[in-house]
Scaffold this active site. Sequence first.
Site, PDB file in Angstrom:
ATOM      1  N   LYS A 209       0.846  -1.202   0.000  1.00 46.74           N
ATOM      2  CA  LYS A 209       0.000   0.000   0.000  1.00 46.74           C
ATOM      3  C   LYS A 209       0.882   1.254   0.000  1.00 46.74           C
ATOM      4  CE  LYS A 209      -3.414   2.190   3.003  1.00 46.74           C
ATOM      5  NZ  LYS A 209      -4.243   2.018   4.201  1.00 46.74           N
ATOM      6  N   GLU A 215      10.623  -4.826   4.178  1.00 43.45           N
ATOM      7  CA  GLU A 215      10.638  -6.240   3.782  1.00 43.45           C
ATOM      8  C   GLU A 215      10.290  -6.389   2.295  1.00 43.45           C
ATOM      9  OE1 GLU A 215       9.204  -4.970   6.434  1.00 43.45           O
ATOM     10  OE2 GLU A 215       9.215  -6.362   8.138  1.00 43.45           O
ATOM     11  N   GLY A 269      -4.689  -2.142   5.521  1.00 42.10           N
ATOM     12  CA  GLY A 269      -3.953  -3.315   5.023  1.00 42.10           C
ATOM     13  C   GLY A 269      -4.617  -4.634   5.375  1.00 42.10           C
ATOM     14  N   ARG A 270      -4.993  -4.786   6.637  1.00 41.38           N
ATOM     15  CA  ARG A 270      -5.542  -6.085   7.074  1.00 41.38           C
ATOM     16  C   ARG A 270      -6.969  -6.332   6.587  1.00 41.38           C
ATOM     17  NH1 ARG A 270      -4.506  -2.542  10.899  1.00 41.38           N
ATOM     18  NH2 ARG A 270      -6.022  -1.858  12.451  1.00 41.38           N
ATOM     19  N   GLU A 355      -4.427  -6.926  15.780  1.00 38.96           N
ATOM     20  CA  GLU A 355      -3.893  -5.617  15.387  1.00 38.96           C
ATOM     21  C   GLU A 355      -4.989  -4.550  15.559  1.00 38.96           C
ATOM     22  OE1 GLU A 355      -1.059  -5.783  12.088  1.00 38.96           O
ATOM     23  OE2 GLU A 355      -2.075  -4.053  11.246  1.00 38.96           O
ATOM     24  N   HIS A 386      -5.367 -33.610  18.320  1.00 33.75           N
ATOM     25  CA  HIS A 386      -4.232 -34.441  18.728  1.00 33.75           C
ATOM     26  C   HIS A 386      -3.101 -33.595  19.292  1.00 33.75           C
ATOM     27  CE1 HIS A 386      -5.881 -38.085  16.790  1.00 33.75           C
ATOM     28  NE2 HIS A 386      -6.491 -37.178  16.056  1.00 33.75           N
ATOM     29  N   LYS A 514       8.619  -0.649  12.387  1.00 36.36           N
ATOM     30  CA  LYS A 514       9.218  -0.194  11.125  1.00 36.36           C
ATOM     31  C   LYS A 514      10.321   0.836  11.410  1.00 36.36           C
ATOM     32  CE  LYS A 514       5.101  -1.126   8.245  1.00 36.36           C
ATOM     33  NZ  LYS A 514       4.219  -0.732   7.163  1.00 36.36           N
TER      34      LYS A 514
HETATM   35  C1  G6Q Z   1      -2.216  -3.879   8.239  1.00 32.72           C
HETATM   36  C2  G6Q Z   1      -0.947  -3.354   8.663  1.00 32.72           C
HETATM   37  C3  G6Q Z   1       0.285  -4.033   8.100  1.00 32.72           C
HETATM   38  C4  G6Q Z   1       0.558  -3.693   6.633  1.00 32.72           C
HETATM   39  C5  G6Q Z   1       1.988  -4.136   6.310  1.00 32.72           C
HETATM   40  C6  G6Q Z   1       2.348  -3.920   4.863  1.00 32.72           C
HETATM   41  O1  G6Q Z   1      -3.292  -3.426   8.523  1.00 32.72           O
HETATM   42  O2  G6Q Z   1      -0.926  -1.993   8.475  1.00 32.72           O
HETATM   43  O3  G6Q Z   1       0.245  -5.411   8.253  1.00 32.72           O
HETATM   44  O4  G6Q Z   1      -0.362  -4.304   5.803  1.00 32.72           O
HETATM   45  O5  G6Q Z   1       2.871  -3.466   7.148  1.00 32.72           O
HETATM   46  O6  G6Q Z   1       2.244  -2.589   4.501  1.00 32.72           O
HETATM   47  P1  G6Q Z   1       2.340  -2.133   3.005  1.00 32.72           P
HETATM   48  O7  G6Q Z   1       1.199  -2.730   2.251  1.00 32.72           O
HETATM   49  O8  G6Q Z   1       2.285  -0.634   3.022  1.00 32.72           O
HETATM   50  O9  G6Q Z   1       3.654  -2.653   2.465  1.00 32.72           O
END
Ligand code: G6Q
Length: 548
Positions: A209, A215, A269-270, A355, A386, A514
């Site tokens: 986003k 990463e 994001g989530r 989160e 199990h 971050k």
């Molecule tokens: C979700 C969080 C987090 C995010 C990641 C990736 O709600 O904000 O998990 O999705 O940190 O972020 P980017 O999509 O910006 O790389």
Amino acid sequence: MSLQNTNPTTTIAWQALEKHFHEIENVTMQQMFQDDKLRTQNFHIKWDKFLLDYSKNRINQKTINLLLDLANEIGLKEGVNSYFSGDIINQTENRAVLHTALRANKNDSVLVDGENVIPEIFEVKNKIKSFSEDIISGNKKGFTGKSFTDIVNIGIGGSDLGPAMVVEGLQFYKNHLNTHFVSNVDGDHVSEIIQKLIPETTLFVIVSKTFTTQETLTNSETIRNWFLKFAKQEDVAKHFVAVSTNIKNVTEFGIDKNNIFPMWDWVGGRFSLWSAVGLTISLAVGFDNFDKLLSGANKMDTHFKIESFDKNIPVILALLSIWYNNFFGAESEAIIPYTQYLQKLAPYLQQGIMESNGKSIGRDGKTVNYQTGTIVWGEPGTNSQHAFFQLIHQGTKLIPTDFIGFSKSLYGNKDHHDKLMSNFFAQTEALLHGKNSNQVATEFKEQDISSETAKFLLPYKVFEGNKPTNTFLIDSLTPETLGSLIAMYEHKIFVQGLIWNIFSYDQWGVELGKQLANSILREINTQEVKNHDSSTEFLLNHFIKNNH
Ligand code: G6Q
């Protein structure tokens, strides 16, 4: 309109619930079932292809009535309207929360800053559709003229967990394309995946986003450098696409403008798998199935929006969870899908739930004086039986558990499915009834065990039961029912966050990570460790000595 700002413990309903808790805490469910023959009839909801039986909970009608009073006193009705209509309910980031608009119908209207966002959403959906169709059919080809065989999704957190969970969940509907997910900045993760790839037939979908996430950028650069060992710079345009709000950074990375799938800051994001973040889903199972996933979610949205709270699945689930979290003091909840396809459901929901509602400052700016976000965990049944079911049956902790089962299996293997589902029903029944000392003693008699051994073993073999469960019986695992299931948990999150008076849609805890890593990375690179506590300094120096 912003959400109501009320400390829930100050409401009349909360105080009544506290009193009611003392009346009910020692009444067992075994007793409740005996006393009330209509219990299951009153405590279940049939909706679309879902049946939710919540009668195996430590509640009676008064509990439900008081919990519904709490929802009303907190302004749930108005809250739901604000959520769906694009009000700035994510106040700490000054954003609307509109993942529901992503699965709205074409003729709907959802305004952000006075502008209807639905046409833009459908424009992107059309782009997802034609792109996926071109890749699946082989119309679009790689740099040597061959069709694509492999898709690599590069993203992390919300840009990874949703697509990864759904692609795995809908494996039955998958086409010939192989899908891979690179998320961790751990170089071993990307190296393992690269080994399996042939550059000329692999498409890379970079999902970020912000397009600033360490990463994802690191993995993308590593993959691009690897790709350029086999191809030319101009071939990047054919093999790399991106999903992002940050057009500038994506273009600087070298991705063609036409290969950018936009998203919007009002999608967290989530909660983003419904947007172009779901491109890998559409590539893996085809756009029609992706669209069915969206329409399943949209159906659940409508149910949540219009159904009265006493028959409203997400509302009832949220209230039950609050009942255990805030009155019984339960610390965690388990989610057990009885299908191997949903093995990533629990990790996916861990992000969504923990989160969003892992917060301790109320909407009044003060530290809350009550418990908020629950810890969620789980694994598919029967495997989990199990493993950790021991603790749910006989441990000291109360763990309300969601059991998710399906009436039909996908390959139609009746023998297997009947065995699987017998376990499903047997577990919730055993968690309710347990096994008392008389039953254990009778079993011992049948087993011809010495009275001394029987006396010794008896307490270990008793199960107290009285463990709460929700049972979901869903017709079958389809794109549509999976969409409804995910949306159901999304709305549960909303209701709980609203009642707990917290902001569910920011994630400052994630942002902190971050920032911190970046400053330590500079010190590792320069080998100059300073301004840390003695433990961190000691560890960093040890690492630098052994790593360089
Ligand atoms: C979700 C969080 C987090 C995010 C990641 C990736 O709600 O904000 O998990 O999705 O940190 O972020 P980017 O999509 O910006 O790389």
